[in-house]
Design a protein around this motif. Structure first.
Motif: not given
Length: 126
Positions: A32-46
């Protein structure tokens, strides 16, 4: 049971550092590849960073390049995200996700990921 468990989030001042951990279980880590994502309030996940635990390679979003470093400890089935020189705009819930790629090659942030963790909150105060 497949699990991805993030930890290490918290409150830090601008310019500070945190290290997030993503502990994986229930699947073959090397495939597997492991990816870190983040999501701030009111914003799209990146997407933030993607790492291939089997190969050791990684790539980063432009917004974090030079400040964040992804690494893996394959013996512990754990991926880390070292975050330095944190900025208020880094405030978000950070998730790790796993994408099956047979040999664990890197994937794009838009690639469909198979498993997700519950997330850990990172707050950077100004």
């Amino acid at each position: 049971e497949v699990q991805l468990v993030e930890s290490g989030g918290g409150l830090v001042q601008t310019g500070g550092s945190l290290r997030l951990s993503c502990a994986a279980s229930g699947f073959s880590f090397d495939d597997y590849a492991i990816t870190w994502f983040r999501q701030a309030p009111g914003k799209e996940r990146e997407g933030v960073a993607c790492i291939s635990p089997s190969g050791g390679s990684a790539y980063y979003a432009d917004s974090v390049k030079g400040r964040f470093t992804a690494s893996s400890d394959n013996a512990k089935n754990t991926v880390y995200l070292q975050m330095d020189n944190l900025k208020p705009e880094d405030t978000a819930v950070y998730h790790c996700a796993a994408a099956y790629t047979d040999r664990g090659t890197l994937v794009s942030f838009g690639y469909e990921h198979d498993y997700w963790g519950q997330g850990t909150q990172v707050t950077v105060s100004s």
